[in-house]
Design an enzyme around this catalytic site. Structure first.
Site, short mmCIF file in Angstrom:
data_model
loop_
_atom_site.label_atom_id
_atom_site.label_comp_id
_atom_site.label_asym_id
_atom_site.label_seq_id
_atom_site.Cartn_x
_atom_site.Cartn_y
_atom_site.Cartn_z
N MET A 245 25.03 49.38 6.65
CA MET A 245 24.36 50.28 5.71
C MET A 245 25.13 50.31 4.39
O MET A 245 24.94 51.22 3.57
CB MET A 245 24.25 51.68 6.30
N VAL B 297 38.51 49.27 13.33
CA VAL B 297 39.49 49.06 12.26
C VAL B 297 39.87 50.44 11.72
O VAL B 297 38.99 51.26 11.41
CB VAL B 297 38.90 48.17 11.15
N MET C 61 38.05 53.79 10.06
CA MET C 61 37.36 53.63 8.78
C MET C 61 35.88 53.92 8.93
O MET C 61 35.28 53.60 9.95
CB MET C 61 37.55 52.20 8.28
N SER C 62 35.33 54.57 7.92
CA SER C 62 33.91 54.90 7.93
C SER C 62 33.45 55.11 6.50
O SER C 62 34.21 55.66 5.68
CB SER C 62 33.69 56.20 8.73
N GLN D 19 16.71 56.03 11.15
CA GLN D 19 17.76 56.42 12.09
C GLN D 19 18.45 57.72 11.68
O GLN D 19 19.37 58.17 12.34
CB GLN D 19 18.78 55.29 12.28
N HIS E 47 34.03 46.73 7.73
CA HIS E 47 32.88 45.85 7.49
C HIS E 47 33.36 44.42 7.21
O HIS E 47 32.77 43.45 7.69
CB HIS E 47 32.07 46.32 6.28
N LYS F 22 33.51 50.97 16.82
CA LYS F 22 33.53 52.33 16.26
C LYS F 22 32.27 53.06 16.71
O LYS F 22 32.31 54.21 17.10
CB LYS F 22 33.61 52.22 14.74
N ASP F 23 31.13 52.36 16.63
CA ASP F 23 29.86 52.91 17.09
C ASP F 23 29.61 52.34 18.49
O ASP F 23 28.75 51.49 18.69
CB ASP F 23 28.74 52.53 16.11
N GLY G 26 30.54 46.89 15.31
CA GLY G 26 31.85 47.51 15.52
C GLY G 26 31.86 48.40 16.75
O GLY G 26 30.88 49.08 17.03
P1 AMP Z 1 27.61 51.04 9.04
O1 AMP Z 1 27.52 50.43 7.68
O2 AMP Z 1 28.46 52.28 9.08
O3 AMP Z 1 26.27 51.19 9.71
O4 AMP Z 1 28.41 50.00 9.93
C1 AMP Z 1 28.02 48.65 10.00
C2 AMP Z 1 28.77 48.01 11.13
O5 AMP Z 1 30.17 48.14 10.88
C3 AMP Z 1 28.51 48.67 12.49
O6 AMP Z 1 28.46 47.66 13.49
C4 AMP Z 1 29.72 49.54 12.67
O7 AMP Z 1 30.03 49.77 14.03
C5 AMP Z 1 30.79 48.70 12.02
N1 AMP Z 1 31.92 49.52 11.62
C6 AMP Z 1 31.91 50.62 10.84
N2 AMP Z 1 33.14 51.14 10.75
C7 AMP Z 1 33.95 50.36 11.51
C8 AMP Z 1 35.33 50.38 11.82
N3 AMP Z 1 36.16 51.31 11.35
N4 AMP Z 1 35.81 49.41 12.63
C9 AMP Z 1 35.00 48.46 13.13
N5 AMP Z 1 33.68 48.39 12.87
C10 AMP Z 1 33.17 49.32 12.06
#
Ligand code: AMP
Length: 281
Positions: free
Chosen positions: A30, A176, A184-185, A61, A37, A149-150, A147
């Site tokens: 996203m 990560v 990280m987020s 979502q 990422h 993370k999710d 990730g």
């Molecule tokens: P998002 O943009 O937050 O929807 O995340 C996109 C992808 O990056 C998803 O597969 C997440 O699980 C992964 N992701 C986000 N943060 C992390 C992190 N800290 N470590 C590993 N993967 C991550």
């Protein structure tokens, strides 16, 4: 790096790559990239000939009271970062192109979507499964990197591809973290300096749980109480603290290999999640 805005152009690109006998790795995101990422992008590059990153803040979502409107966005920074990682295509469609008014299909995964985040975010995983299914059809990847993370999302998508006999390899990437342990987020930018400190209780909880497991604790009930007490020392609202099996996401009474500590808390107005497979090295 090419920037592609429409599903039709994306599929035309994919068809050409497949006709040339090359493989495609996909990283769905996203946007508002951080080092997590970028690690996923590197992984995809290792695994496939060509790498596509999708950047789409998927409206379906988000719940009605969630942060869709204020979700952080910075397209020019994101495209520079993706290009620097050697990504071949950044696929960034408009919401209209993904969900025209007549669209009325949802991919519903049951079971693994019901607990944890699914309990407080009704419809969230249907939104995730639907957009990922669409991305898989549009981009035709051989593998897709997500990730840990999710962690529930990863399990849901593994279920979806297994149930639908989908020939896509789902690759889970380790979480990560920042140097001090915060996962990280993109949403971490919402945190004030003080909330940022408060948020570290999640990583402290993981450290505590790992130590307790290493010293032989087997009773999940005991560990749950300890972790809750540790989190409650901070100004946070606990949404859930659970000890679940990594594959079924069912709560575990006895701690054993495959048990994951999964947590969701609210720090100020920001919802944060974290998890750890307690028996992993
Ligand atoms: P998002 O943009 O937050 O929807 O995340 C996109 C992808 O990056 C998803 O597969 C997440 O699980 C992964 N992701 C986000 N943060 C992390 C992190 N800290 N470590 C590993 N993967 C991550």
């Amino acid at each position: 790096m090419e920037i592609i805005r429409t599903p039709a152009e994306m599929t035309a690109w994919a068809n050409q790559v497949l006709a040339d006998g090359q493989t495609i790795g996909l990283v769905p995101t996203m946007g508002f990239f951080h080092a997590g990422h970028l690690c996923l992008m590197r992984k995809a590059r290792e695994k496939a000939d060509r790498t596509v990153v999708s950047l789409f803040v998927n409206p379906i979502q988000f719940g009605v009271n969630e942060d869709l409107a204020r979700y952080p966005r910075d397209f020019s920074r994101d495209s520079q970062l993706a290009e620097a990682e050697g990504v071949d295509v950044l696929f960034a469609p408009e919401a209209q192109a993904m969900y025209p008014p007549e669209a009325s299909t949802r991919v519903i995964v049951s079971g693994v979507t019901e607990g944890l985040c699914g309990a407080s975010r009704p419809g969230h995983f249907a939104g995730v499964a639907t957009v990922v299914a669409k991305l898989f059809h549009i981009i035709k990847p051989h593998c897709a990197v997500f990730g840990r993370k999710d962690f529930q999302q990863l399990t849901v998508l593994e279920r979806m591809v297994a149930d639908l006999n989908w020939d896509v390899e789902i690759i889970g990437h380790p979480i990560v973290r920042e140097e001090d342990g915060l996962a990280m987020s993109s949403r971490n930018v919402y945190l004030s300096a003080q909330e940022r400190q408060t948020a570290l209780c999640l990583f402290r909880a993981i450290g505590h749980a790992r130590r307790r497991v290493r010293t032989g604790l087997v009773e999940a009930k005991v560990l749950l109480l300890e972790v809750e007490a540790l989190l409650q020392q901070e100004a946070v609202t606990i949404e859930y603290v659970s000890l679940v099996d990594q594959a079924t996401l069912q709560p575990q009474a006895v701690l054993r290999k495959g048990t994951v500590l999964a947590m969701a808390i609210q720090v100020g107005a920001t919802r944060l999640i974290d998890n750890d497979n307690l028996f992993d090295d």
